[in-house]
Design an enzyme around this catalytic site. Sequence first.
Site, short mmCIF file in Angstrom:
data_model
loop_
_atom_site.label_atom_id
_atom_site.label_comp_id
_atom_site.label_asym_id
_atom_site.label_seq_id
_atom_site.Cartn_x
_atom_site.Cartn_y
_atom_site.Cartn_z
N ASP A 142 0.87 -1.17 0.00
CA ASP A 142 0.00 0.00 0.00
C ASP A 142 0.90 1.22 0.00
OD1 ASP A 142 -2.20 1.78 0.45
OD2 ASP A 142 -3.25 0.15 1.47
N HIS A 384 -11.39 -1.64 3.49
CA HIS A 384 -11.31 -1.25 4.90
C HIS A 384 -11.97 0.10 5.18
CE1 HIS A 384 -8.21 0.86 2.80
NE2 HIS A 384 -8.08 1.68 3.83
C1 NOJ Z 1 -7.69 6.16 1.77
C2 NOJ Z 1 -7.49 5.04 2.74
O1 NOJ Z 1 -8.07 3.89 2.21
C3 NOJ Z 1 -8.10 5.47 4.05
O2 NOJ Z 1 -8.19 4.42 4.97
C4 NOJ Z 1 -7.29 6.62 4.57
O3 NOJ Z 1 -7.90 7.15 5.71
C5 NOJ Z 1 -7.14 7.73 3.55
N1 NOJ Z 1 -6.91 7.26 2.21
C6 NOJ Z 1 -6.00 8.62 3.90
O4 NOJ Z 1 -4.80 7.95 3.68
#
Ligand code: NOJ
Length: 628
Positions: A142, A384
């Site tokens: 990620d 998530h």
């Molecule tokens: C997208 C992510 O999937 C999420 O969980 C996160 O809070 C935001 N981007 C900021 O990184």
Amino acid sequence: MRAYGHSSRIRKEDLGSNNSTFEHVGAIVPTTAMMSATKSSYPDPQWWKEAVVYQIYPASFQSHPGSTSGWGSIKGITLRLDYLKSLGIDVVWSSPICQSPQADMGYDISDYKQIDPHYGTLNDVDELLGELNKRGMKLMMDLVVNHTSNQHPWFLESCGSRQSPKRDWYIWQKPRSFRSDGTPEPPNNWAQILGEANSAWNYDEKSKEFYLALFTPEQPDLNWENADVRAAIWDVMHFWMKRGAAGFRMDVINLISKVPGYPDAEETLGPGHKYHPGLKYFVNGPRLHEYLREIHREVLSKYDTITVGEMPGVSDETEILMTVGSNSGELRMIFIFDLVDIDKPNVRMALKPWDVKEMKGIITRWQRVMIENNGWNSVFIENHDNPRSVSRYTDDSDEWRFKGAKLLALMQITLGGTLFIYQGEEIGIRNAPSTWPIEEFKDIETINYWKKCNDLYADDEDQMALGRKIIDMKARDHARTPMQWAPVENAGFCDPGVKPWMRVMDDFKTINVERQVKGNDTDELSVWQFWQTALLYRKEHADVFVYGDFQELSTQDPKTYVYHRESQNGERWLVVLNFSRNEVEWIMPEDVEIDFWLCGNYTKGHVEKPTRHVVSLQAWEGILGRCK
Ligand code: NOJ
């Protein structure tokens, strides 16, 4: 795309008691020829198109024996690789595991080349990579580079002094004005994404300027205009590719270019709100495609990668095809948010009514767009950041949850694109119950949202009840409960006697991997067994389900989703999905005849149903058949 004419489905409850079904079938039954647009070319086969990706939320997936932290770990992931392999997974994508103060569960990285102690060490990652490799599987990292943590050394250096050599690595602006008491006002009215009551700008007392942090104050946005920043990011990407990663899921990658001058957002949240979503000024901003091509040129083109860009807030076809068109030179695919945002008005923590027709419209649209324009889809309905799909798109009551989860599985395994499964989806985990006290919700977005409700509406019972309902339906926490492995203490997620970082769902004794892999039911496959079998079908018939043409046959129908998939050599399969609690009858186009019904979510093996004219489906039933 052509419209297909009239509804060809009749609901049983629509029929009067003296009416025979035949009378209601009535007038025209279209043929598929009337419904089809022609398909001229088929996508080139690629491993990353056929791959099935499994998303792991590392905090909640699996802790390892002896760990007392109550968090999942990399060692825990390695322990479960045989499980994933047996399900049919090819690529594991883990949400961030790099060093992080965990203000946003790892999406705030303070060192891109170190592993967070909650999860383990670089050695653990090397071991994971080795074990994946032995099983012919791959790892997708990620990549969170729209922003860093405010504890990243780059930011610590940038902060505090306007003269710092790294000052320009982040986005700094002078106050727009000062209140009479001297309080500085932020440069514009953009709201924080994970706490819309707050400004996206944060004041640094020392240097007397604001920095931009779109998500939370702990996640300052990097300044991509600065070439040194970009070079530092390429370096991070090379680091992980050389270590053995197969590619990246790129966090909010379409937010990296902001409109210069940072104009005020339209006041879409209405009066009473000081800050408003500024999406228009940073979603797919002016230099996005230039940056994505640079990423490709400098990094991705040097490896055989799988890449998926997270791109919220964009559904413009031209924009999207610029990124995922086969010759785009940008990314392999992106996550398009139309489906998971189906109930989102202008901010995520809110509700908007939707119906099955709208849902079908979104799916059909993107299937067709990619087919007609040589682009590539990702297929996903969970991650998530979203509630559980069985609760959201079907019926998660004890009576129907398994049927619903398998219906959604059948839909996804028969859609074109690269398939992503989110941990727990394969056993039909549902949303946390509304009886949970608010303290069980740990996500920063939920916490900020509940605080806003209390600040604004503490005395208004109805508004508070609505706020809680929104949390029950939308909170990201629903996807983050610990994985339910077995009917033992802590659901087998962590050792007995250890307190998991987040509460385990109360239904783990009945809903768990151990039970579903075995399968207790003689008549039906468990959700897990259904996924496993259906993934085999998808792989066996990749020419149809991954690469084939897609035609919807049910556009006007309010509850049933029917489509066929057809391979280049003319093999055609029909998918009939009843997205309702009612029994329905679907009238087949005249020229469709089923050879055999391969599977369905009510049976273990082949389905016994009529192969022509009219097929009836029970509540939440889905079937897949090969056409003659
Ligand atoms: C997208 C992510 O999937 C999420 O969980 C996160 O809070 C935001 N981007 C900021 O990184």
